[in-house]
Design a protein around this motif. Structure first.
Motif, short mmCIF file in Angstrom:
data_model
loop_
_atom_site.label_atom_id
_atom_site.label_comp_id
_atom_site.label_asym_id
_atom_site.label_seq_id
_atom_site.Cartn_x
_atom_site.Cartn_y
_atom_site.Cartn_z
N ASN A 118 79.22 54.14 -37.40
CA ASN A 118 78.92 55.42 -36.78
C ASN A 118 79.22 55.38 -35.28
OD1 ASN A 118 77.48 57.69 -35.69
ND2 ASN A 118 76.36 57.79 -37.63
N TYR A 126 71.06 52.84 -47.27
CA TYR A 126 70.60 51.57 -47.83
C TYR A 126 69.85 50.75 -46.78
CZ TYR A 126 73.59 52.43 -51.83
OH TYR A 126 74.17 52.98 -52.94
N GLN A 173 75.45 45.94 -50.66
CA GLN A 173 74.80 44.66 -50.95
C GLN A 173 74.32 43.99 -49.66
OE1 GLN A 173 75.98 40.63 -53.42
NE2 GLN A 173 77.56 42.07 -53.01
N GLY A 200 75.07 54.01 -40.70
CA GLY A 200 76.17 54.05 -41.66
C GLY A 200 77.55 54.15 -41.05
N PHE A 201 78.47 54.68 -41.86
CA PHE A 201 79.90 54.64 -41.52
C PHE A 201 80.47 56.02 -41.29
CE2 PHE A 201 79.50 55.46 -45.99
CZ PHE A 201 80.53 56.33 -46.27
N GLU A 227 87.92 52.97 -57.14
CA GLU A 227 86.79 53.54 -57.91
C GLU A 227 86.94 55.05 -58.04
OE1 GLU A 227 82.93 52.18 -56.40
OE2 GLU A 227 82.99 50.74 -58.06
N GLU A 281 65.89 64.89 -38.90
CA GLU A 281 66.60 65.34 -37.70
C GLU A 281 67.92 64.60 -37.63
OE1 GLU A 281 66.48 67.07 -34.87
OE2 GLU A 281 64.43 67.77 -34.61
N ASN A 335 66.18 60.68 -40.31
CA ASN A 335 67.38 60.88 -41.12
C ASN A 335 67.81 62.34 -41.06
OD1 ASN A 335 69.30 59.64 -42.98
ND2 ASN A 335 68.46 61.01 -44.52
N LYS A 336 69.13 62.53 -41.11
CA LYS A 336 69.73 63.85 -41.01
C LYS A 336 69.25 64.79 -42.12
CE LYS A 336 74.28 63.26 -40.26
NZ LYS A 336 75.73 63.34 -40.47
N HIS A 337 69.13 64.23 -43.32
CA HIS A 337 68.75 65.06 -44.47
C HIS A 337 67.35 64.69 -44.95
CE1 HIS A 337 73.20 64.37 -44.70
NE2 HIS A 337 73.14 65.67 -44.57
N VAL A 354 70.33 62.46 -35.35
CA VAL A 354 70.35 61.69 -34.09
C VAL A 354 71.59 62.14 -33.32
CG1 VAL A 354 70.59 59.37 -33.12
CG2 VAL A 354 69.23 59.72 -35.19
N GLY A 365 73.52 47.23 -41.87
CA GLY A 365 74.49 48.04 -42.63
C GLY A 365 75.85 48.12 -41.96
N THR A 386 77.10 54.50 -52.83
CA THR A 386 78.01 53.84 -53.78
C THR A 386 78.29 54.69 -55.03
OG1 THR A 386 76.17 52.71 -54.83
CG2 THR A 386 77.28 51.52 -53.08
N ILE A 390 85.09 60.80 -48.34
CA ILE A 390 83.85 60.71 -49.12
C ILE A 390 82.80 60.03 -48.24
CG2 ILE A 390 82.84 59.86 -51.27
CD1 ILE A 390 85.65 59.61 -52.43
N ALA A 426 68.46 56.88 -43.14
CA ALA A 426 67.76 56.50 -44.38
C ALA A 426 68.78 56.23 -45.47
CB ALA A 426 66.76 57.58 -44.79
N HIS A 446 81.63 58.66 -55.02
CA HIS A 446 82.96 58.94 -55.60
C HIS A 446 82.83 59.64 -56.95
CE1 HIS A 446 81.62 55.14 -57.16
NE2 HIS A 446 82.50 55.21 -58.14
P1 FAD Z 1 74.60 54.59 -45.53
O1 FAD Z 1 74.11 54.15 -46.85
O2 FAD Z 1 75.86 55.36 -45.50
O3 FAD Z 1 73.46 55.42 -44.82
C1 FAD Z 1 73.56 55.99 -43.54
C2 FAD Z 1 72.45 57.02 -43.41
O4 FAD Z 1 72.41 57.50 -42.07
C3 FAD Z 1 72.67 58.25 -44.30
O5 FAD Z 1 71.48 58.57 -44.97
C4 FAD Z 1 73.06 59.35 -43.32
O6 FAD Z 1 72.68 60.64 -43.75
C5 FAD Z 1 72.30 58.92 -42.08
N1 FAD Z 1 72.90 59.41 -40.85
C6 FAD Z 1 74.18 59.30 -40.46
N2 FAD Z 1 74.36 59.86 -39.26
C7 FAD Z 1 73.16 60.33 -38.88
C8 FAD Z 1 72.68 61.00 -37.72
N3 FAD Z 1 73.49 61.31 -36.71
N4 FAD Z 1 71.39 61.33 -37.66
C9 FAD Z 1 70.53 61.02 -38.67
N5 FAD Z 1 70.92 60.38 -39.79
C10 FAD Z 1 72.22 60.05 -39.89
N6 FAD Z 1 79.19 48.84 -51.46
C11 FAD Z 1 78.79 47.94 -52.41
O7 FAD Z 1 78.14 46.94 -52.07
N7 FAD Z 1 79.10 48.14 -53.73
C12 FAD Z 1 79.77 49.23 -54.17
O8 FAD Z 1 80.01 49.38 -55.37
C13 FAD Z 1 80.19 50.20 -53.22
N8 FAD Z 1 80.82 51.33 -53.60
C14 FAD Z 1 81.11 52.29 -52.68
C15 FAD Z 1 81.67 53.50 -53.12
C16 FAD Z 1 81.94 54.51 -52.20
C17 FAD Z 1 82.51 55.81 -52.69
C18 FAD Z 1 81.68 54.30 -50.82
C19 FAD Z 1 81.98 55.42 -49.82
C20 FAD Z 1 81.15 53.11 -50.37
C21 FAD Z 1 80.85 52.09 -51.29
N9 FAD Z 1 80.26 50.89 -50.88
C22 FAD Z 1 79.88 49.96 -51.82
C23 FAD Z 1 79.94 50.64 -49.46
C24 FAD Z 1 78.48 51.04 -49.18
O9 FAD Z 1 78.21 52.32 -49.68
C25 FAD Z 1 78.15 50.98 -47.70
O10 FAD Z 1 78.48 49.71 -47.21
C26 FAD Z 1 76.66 51.27 -47.48
O11 FAD Z 1 76.37 52.60 -47.83
C27 FAD Z 1 76.23 51.00 -46.05
O12 FAD Z 1 74.87 51.26 -45.94
P2 FAD Z 1 74.26 51.86 -44.59
O13 FAD Z 1 72.79 51.85 -44.71
O14 FAD Z 1 74.90 51.20 -43.41
O15 FAD Z 1 74.84 53.35 -44.55
#
Ligand code: FAD
Length: 406
Positions: free
Chosen positions: A266, A13, A318, A108-109, A170, A79, A37-39, A81, A299, A46, A126, A11, A49
């Motif tokens: 991931n 972005y 984005q 995510g990452f 940042e 939960e 989602n884990k939490h 994954v 993502g 974003t 972070i 859960a 930091h």
């Molecule tokens: P995430 O938003 O990281 O979400 C992943 C989700 O999966 C989380 O909720 C996590 O809890 C959940 N999850 C992970 N593992 C498990 C599991 N095993 N079981 C269940 N749930 C799980 N991008 C921009 O465009 N603009 C910015 O200004 C920018 N600033 C950034 C600043 C920082 C400090 C960082 C770290 C990144 C920044 N980024 C920015 C990059 C951006 O945050 C990522 O590209 C974006 O979060 C990716 O989205 P996502 O949905 O793939 O992953």
């Protein structure tokens, strides 16, 4: 009555925006939708930091998933994954298992440490709310401890950030804001504290316009950030960082190294057997990985090529949000029996990096450079716009960045 099971993993972005769009596009009779989602909360990665530096409380960054999704339409499972089995269409969880007809992966990452000695064990990253909170508390503990030891240890006050890319820059910007406050709070002279940003590439902010890079470095240096550019981190231990610059090996005594120099998708996605290219899974133009028509990846786990530059798009919020909106539309088509899926093309509206202290810089509308207060305001507008999309005006008022002068 044959409603397909749609399972969304993560859960962040990508995941929450897929869920949020699907709940508007489909009715409860069309599909069973489960978000895992884990939490219990969604957080804005974003902003992490700021939480890590201590300039913004983490409760501002997170919100309960149930407060932004319609639980009459989406079944939320809190939960972790633990595995994905695409051959048998199953997802294993810490406490159970789910079957799917269609899967959206938005996990995510994680940090990519490139095998640097001691980095994984001794550096902070972070990644999420917990890791950001740990960094904040670790820094505060070291400031508090400094005056309580007879032999004052400089390593407690040397804050080193690995990587001067977007995230690293940042973060040092926020540290430059936070350090003077910490000095006052813990009776530490400001001149005893060092904020050091180490970057292996020949420039800070590789890929950014040189004018913007110069602006960012000047702004940060004026607030006490030291840059080590062209400096390769060789080793991190509990109390020092070793780097190589101009063929010389240098050491910085420190027990705070924050690694912000690389992310990968991931590991669960690679472990599931999907193709992997430097930790991200190449996807077709409709965001499905090769060989799997029932899986979408959004993502940071997905690798989307930019045909113009022949390089992958960098992983950003984005793009994650746009991929999620796109996937929700394609999923609606599938559920409604239309197998023509739309190809995805990112629409990059700009990139703005904050530098702390009401300063920022970036590019909007293709090539317009912005600096200072207007860039900070633009960054807040981007963040508020996301909240508006996700939860309407109410969420903007609750969690948005509404003070444009601070
Ligand atoms: P995430 O938003 O990281 O979400 C992943 C989700 O999966 C989380 O909720 C996590 O809890 C959940 N999850 C992970 N593992 C498990 C599991 N095993 N079981 C269940 N749930 C799980 N991008 C921009 O465009 N603009 C910015 O200004 C920018 N600033 C950034 C600043 C920082 C400090 C960082 C770290 C990144 C920044 N980024 C920015 C990059 C951006 O945050 C990522 O590209 C974006 O979060 C990716 O989205 P996502 O949905 O793939 O992953």
């Amino acid at each position: 009555l044959n409603r397909p099971n749609i399972v969304i993993l993560g859960a962040g972005y990508g995941g929450i925006m897929t869920a949020s769009k699907l709940q508007k596009k489909l009715s409860a009779d069309d599909a069973n939708i489960t978000l895992v989602n884990k939490h219990s909360y969604h957080y804005q990665t974003t902003w992490l930091h700021e939480n890590a530096a201590g300039t913004l409380h983490h409760d501002r960054t997170r919100m309960e998933v149930n407060s932004v999704i319609d639980t009459n339409k989406i079944n939320f499972v809190q939960e972790a994954v633990t595995g994905i089995d695409p051959e048998n269409k199953k997802v294993s969880l810490e406490n159970g298992e789910l079957s799917y007809d269609y899967l959206v992966i938005g996990l995510g990452f994680e940090a990519a440490t490139f095998g640097i000695q001691g980095l994984l064990e001794n550096a902070f990253t972070i990644n999420d709310i917990n890791s950001a909170r740990l960094i904040r508390q670790h820094i505060e503990y070291n400031f508090a401890k400094y005056n309580n030891e007879k032999d004052k240890k400089q390593e407690r006050l040397n804050l080193v950030v690995g990587g001067a890319g977007f995230t690293g820059i940042e973060f040092v910007g926020e540290l430059a804001n936070r350090v003077p406050e910490l000095c006052k709070e813990y009776d530490v002279p400001r001149e005893n504290v060092r904020i050091i940003n180490v970057e292996a590439a020949p420039t800070a902010l590789p890929g950014f316009d040189p004018e913007l890079v110069e602006y960012a470095m000047n702004s940060l240096e004026a607030r006490g950030v030291e840059f080590k550019i062209g400096a390769m981190i060789k080793e991190v231990t509990a109390d020092k960082l070793v780097y190589e610059q101009d063929e010389e090996i240098e050491e910085v005594p420190t027990n705070t190294v924050v690694w912000a120099a690389g992310v990968r998708g991931n590991k669960l996605v690679e472990d599931a057997g999907f193709e992997s290219n430097r930790g991200r899974t190449p996807v077709r133009e409709d965001l499905r990985p090769n060989g799997y028509d029932d899986v979408f990846i959004v993502g940071d786990c997905a690798l989307v090529m930019n045909e113009e530059t022949e390089r992958p798009y960098p992983p950003t919020a984005q793009i994650a949000i746009q991929e999620a909106e796109h996937t929700a539309e394609n999923m609606k088509r599938i559920v409604q029996g239309n197998d023509h899926l739309e190809p995805f093309t990112p629409n990059i509206q700009g990139t703005v990096a904050s530098l702390g202290n009401n300063d920022a810089m970036g590019v909007i509308f293709d090539d317009k450079k912005i600096y200072g207060w207007s860039a900070t305001a633009m960054k807040k507008i981007i963040d508020n716009r996301y909240l508006l999309k996700l939860g309407g005006v109410g969420l903007v008022l609750k969690k948005g960045k509404l003070n444009f002068f601070k």
